[in-house]
Scaffold this active site. Structure first.
Site, PDB file in Angstrom:
ATOM      1  N   TRP A  71       5.885  -2.162  -4.359  1.00 32.41           N
ATOM      2  CA  TRP A  71       5.179  -1.306  -5.434  1.00 32.41           C
ATOM      3  C   TRP A  71       5.236  -2.239  -6.738  1.00 32.41           C
ATOM      4  CZ3 TRP A  71       5.419   1.184 -10.189  1.00 32.41           C
ATOM      5  CH2 TRP A  71       4.505   2.297 -10.438  1.00 32.41           C
ATOM      6  N   MET A  78       0.918  -1.248   0.094  1.00 30.19           N
ATOM      7  CA  MET A  78       0.188  -0.164  -0.099  1.00 30.19           C
ATOM      8  C   MET A  78       1.010   1.259   0.022  1.00 30.19           C
ATOM      9  SD  MET A  78      -2.919   1.220   2.834  1.00 30.19           S
ATOM     10  CE  MET A  78      -1.554   1.835   3.967  1.00 30.19           C
ATOM     11  N   ASN A  79       0.309   2.229  -0.750  1.00 28.74           N
ATOM     12  CA  ASN A  79       0.967   3.528  -0.557  1.00 28.74           C
ATOM     13  C   ASN A  79      -0.095   4.620  -0.322  1.00 28.74           C
ATOM     14  OD1 ASN A  79       1.976   2.816  -3.361  1.00 28.74           O
ATOM     15  ND2 ASN A  79       1.845   4.970  -3.653  1.00 28.74           N
ATOM     16  N   ASP A  80      -0.039   5.719  -1.144  1.00 27.28           N
ATOM     17  CA  ASP A  80      -1.080   6.967  -0.848  1.00 27.28           C
ATOM     18  C   ASP A  80      -2.406   6.519  -0.542  1.00 27.28           C
ATOM     19  OD1 ASP A  80       1.424   7.840  -2.224  1.00 27.28           O
ATOM     20  OD2 ASP A  80       0.332   8.644  -3.710  1.00 27.28           O
ATOM     21  N   ARG A 120       0.097  14.531 -12.688  1.00 29.02           N
ATOM     22  CA  ARG A 120      -0.603  13.409 -11.625  1.00 29.02           C
ATOM     23  C   ARG A 120      -1.215  14.144 -10.453  1.00 29.02           C
ATOM     24  NH1 ARG A 120       4.564  11.148 -11.700  1.00 29.02           N
ATOM     25  NH2 ARG A 120       5.515  11.587  -9.522  1.00 29.02           N
ATOM     26  N   ASP A 121      -2.190  13.008  -9.934  1.00 29.84           N
ATOM     27  CA  ASP A 121      -2.582  13.096  -8.780  1.00 29.84           C
ATOM     28  C   ASP A 121      -3.783  14.254  -8.589  1.00 29.84           C
ATOM     29  OD1 ASP A 121      -0.781  11.195  -8.152  1.00 29.84           O
ATOM     30  OD2 ASP A 121       0.464  12.373  -7.149  1.00 29.84           O
ATOM     31  N   TRP A 156       9.302   7.142   1.032  1.00 28.22           N
ATOM     32  CA  TRP A 156       9.800   6.529  -0.272  1.00 28.22           C
ATOM     33  C   TRP A 156      11.407   6.061  -0.001  1.00 28.22           C
ATOM     34  CZ3 TRP A 156       7.116   3.703  -3.277  1.00 28.22           C
ATOM     35  CH2 TRP A 156       6.026   4.154  -3.611  1.00 28.22           C
ATOM     36  N   GLU A 210       3.993  16.244  -5.648  1.00 30.60           N
ATOM     37  CA  GLU A 210       2.948  14.871  -5.892  1.00 30.60           C
ATOM     38  C   GLU A 210       1.659  15.558  -4.999  1.00 30.60           C
ATOM     39  OE1 GLU A 210       5.511  11.319  -6.968  1.00 30.60           O
ATOM     40  OE2 GLU A 210       5.470  11.891  -4.817  1.00 30.60           O
ATOM     41  N   PHE A 212      -3.125   5.257 -10.671  1.00 29.07           N
ATOM     42  CA  PHE A 212      -2.318   6.162  -9.646  1.00 29.07           C
ATOM     43  C   PHE A 212      -3.298   7.206  -8.968  1.00 29.07           C
ATOM     44  CE2 PHE A 212       2.254   6.672 -11.362  1.00 29.07           C
ATOM     45  CZ  PHE A 212       2.625   5.365 -11.370  1.00 29.07           C
ATOM     46  N   SER A 213      -2.730   7.891  -8.195  1.00 31.45           N
ATOM     47  CA  SER A 213      -3.339   8.596  -7.020  1.00 31.45           C
ATOM     48  C   SER A 213      -4.397   9.603  -7.499  1.00 31.45           C
ATOM     49  CB  SER A 213      -2.474   9.484  -6.041  1.00 31.45           C
ATOM     50  OG  SER A 213      -1.817   8.413  -5.229  1.00 31.45           O
TER      51      SER A 213
HETATM   52  C1  FRU Z   1       3.154   9.421  -4.392  1.00 35.53           C
HETATM   53  C2  FRU Z   1       2.985   8.857  -5.566  1.00 35.53           C
HETATM   54  C3  FRU Z   1       2.046   9.555  -6.613  1.00 35.53           C
HETATM   55  C4  FRU Z   1       1.531   8.692  -7.418  1.00 35.53           C
HETATM   56  C5  FRU Z   1       1.448   7.440  -6.804  1.00 35.53           C
HETATM   57  C6  FRU Z   1       1.960   5.866  -7.605  1.00 35.53           C
HETATM   58  O1  FRU Z   1       3.735   8.522  -3.342  1.00 35.53           O
HETATM   59  O2  FRU Z   1       4.211   8.784  -6.268  1.00 35.53           O
HETATM   60  O3  FRU Z   1       2.555  10.712  -7.180  1.00 35.53           O
HETATM   61  O4  FRU Z   1       0.279   8.851  -7.982  1.00 35.53           O
HETATM   62  O5  FRU Z   1       2.383   7.599  -5.671  1.00 35.53           O
HETATM   63  O6  FRU Z   1       1.706   4.928  -6.650  1.00 35.53           O
END
Ligand code: FRU
Length: 489
Positions: free
Chosen positions: A46, A20-22, A152-153, A291, A204, A78-79
């Site tokens: 990841w 898991m991340n964001d 992104r995001d 990260w 981000e 992605f996010s």
């Molecule tokens: C931030 C990020 C976002 C991206 C996502 C990819 O941690 O790098 O910018 O959308 O993670 O998993």
């Protein structure tokens, strides 16, 4: 026993297995807080990104849901964010059953592998069943790539004054703002940030929202901006701006860099959309990792947890609106009945052991109040039977807060891990520490959230002893209340 593996947080959200991340797509609808998240179910590192999903009715207990969004021919997911389209501007639902809309980034690995820049576009999906199932819009992408690497995001909010949706998007070293009437067609409005804030890494996960300045009738706009690397103590971190926004342009109060959290383990944090006006809170959650080492931390079945949910406020600090974070009050429900301990006030010089009896410190909430004396530095030390310790404190000499995990357990997995995080701070005569400890993490809220430090650690055995220390003088502990906390699983 499920959710009882070594280092598994007991009251923080974590996925049962996988990477898991964001946090993504946080939206409140019909009594439910939705939490989506960057998820790779097939590994603990990841990979092809999905949106995992969980639901809570109280921000404390979470129910895991099936994966909400899978990668497709346009790319990994992605996010991004989610909103309730109350007026059915998108036409995907009806006024009686407004659609939930997720707005996310498509990351196309084929384009990336071909060495081209334009690998990111924005897409949308909708749900007509309270977030249980999602249908991707056949007209995706809704925002094409203009030729930018790192595009992104998307984070979307309804702007009352202009009656439009506003999207804030990270574009390398700045954000782009777009507006839309229907969430499908987006117009570029403006950009912000290449000459403001910190630029030690790529920008981000932005978030833009209004917040009243406490004790005034003034409203300011807050722009959260995550950055990786370039954080105040290394790696990824979350900075913020306050300013004005008229539906077209964001104008910052200051170009200075200000941080949401000085610890190393609060990244990609954003806030819930559509929390009812009667509630009025802006509620934040972050990814409790960095990260710099997230993919190598010593957990086996899963990797990473979220922070506890926090209420964001704006308070006047020397004539500037400043952001504070405090644990949401729902967390009081975790306090184990009968576990409360109140420790008598005492003068601390050198080292004092605090006896908490049977209370399990490794899953606890601690509220300290100190009256600064003549000590150069003082604070709190958590320890175990392996002579490992995690130190939290304030140095009057350096005018800074610190969390020291140099000797708090395993750190050989990354040369970036063991070190001391600091936060510049000028404490008054009194200083309060509100601390949440959950097996492998500590969240430190200082003076009602004026400063926050969030850090993870991997002690060989649970941290089960509490000491206070004062160097080069004395400090007065005026009160200490401790609660053992219940597990949520
Ligand atoms: C931030 C990020 C976002 C991206 C996502 C990819 O941690 O790098 O910018 O959308 O993670 O998993």
């Amino acid at each position: 026993d499920n959710f009882a593996e070594p280092y598994r947080p007991q009251f923080h959200f974590s996925p049962e297995f996988g990477w898991m991340n964001d946090p993504n797509g946080m939206v409140y609808y019909e009594g439910e807080y939705h939490l989506f998240y960057q998820y790779y179910p097939d590994s603990t590192v990841w990979g092809p990104m999905h949106w995992g999903h969980a639901i809570s009715t109280d921000l404390v207990h979470w129910e895991h849901q099936p994966i909400a969004l899978y990668p497709d021919s346009l790319g990994y997911i992605f996010s991004g964010s989610a909103v309730v389209d109350w007026n059915n501007t998108s036409g995907f639902g009806s006024e009686e059953n407004p659609p939930l809309i997720a707005i996310f980034t498509y990351h196309d690995m084929e384009i990336e592998k071909a060495g081209e820049l334009e690998d990111e576009t924005q897409g949308i999906a909708y749900s007509l069943d309270k977030g249980r199932s999602w249908i991707k819009y056949e007209g995706n992408p809704v925002v094409e790539n203009p030729g930018a690497a790192d595009f992104r995001d998307p984070n979307v909010i309804w702007h009352e004054e202009t009656q439009k949706w506003i999207m804030v998007l990270s574009v390398q070293d700045r954000v782009h703002l777009y507006s839309s009437e229907n969430l499908k067609e987006w117009q570029f409005e403006s950009e912000f940030g290449h000459d403001a804030g910190s630029h030690g890494g790529v920008w981000e996960c932005p978030d833009l929202f209004p917040l009243q300045v406490e004790g005034t009738d003034q409203t300011k706009w807050v722009l959260l901006l995550n950055i990786n690397p370039g954080g105040p103590n290394g790696g990824s971190a979350n900075q913020y701006f306050t300013g004005d926004f008229d539906g077209h342009t964001f104008v910052a109060d200051t170009k200075e860099t200000r941080w949401v959290d000085y610890g190393r383990d609060n990244y990609a944090g954003v806030t819930w959309s559509d929390v009812p006006k009667e509630d009025g809170r802006r509620i934040f959650i972050g990814w409790m990792s960095n990260w710099n080492y997230a993919q190598v931390v010593p957990t086996e079945k899963w990797r990473s947890a979220m922070t506890i949910p926090r209420k964001l406020s704006l308070k006047d600090e020397n004539g500037m609106a400043s952001l504070t974070s405090e644990p949401v009050s729902e967390l009081h429900a975790l306090r184990m009945a009968g576990s409360e301990k109140n420790i008598a006030s005492q003068t601390v010089s050198d080292i004092h052991t605090i006896d908490l009896g049977e209370l399990d410190l490794s899953q606890s909430e601690l509220l300290f109040e100190f009256q600064a004396g003549d000590s150069e530095s003082f604070g709190i030390s958590l320890g175990n039977d392996q002579d490992e310790m995690l130190k939290i404190g304030y140095s009057a000499e350096e005018k800074q807060l610190f969390v020291d995990r140099t000797n708090a357990g395993k750190s050989d997995f990354s040369s970036n891990f063991a070190s001391i995080s600091t936060a510049p701070y000028e404490a008054g005569d009194q200083i309060k520490f509100h601390i949440y400890i959950d097996v492998a993490s500590v969240e430190v809220f200082v003076d009602n959230g004026n400063r926050v430090l969030t850090e993870i650690y991997f002690s060989s055995t649970p941290m089960n002893s509490l000491k206070l220390f004062a160097n080069g003088g004395a400090v007065e502990l005026t009160s200490l209340t401790a609660h053992e906390l219940k597990r949520i699983w």
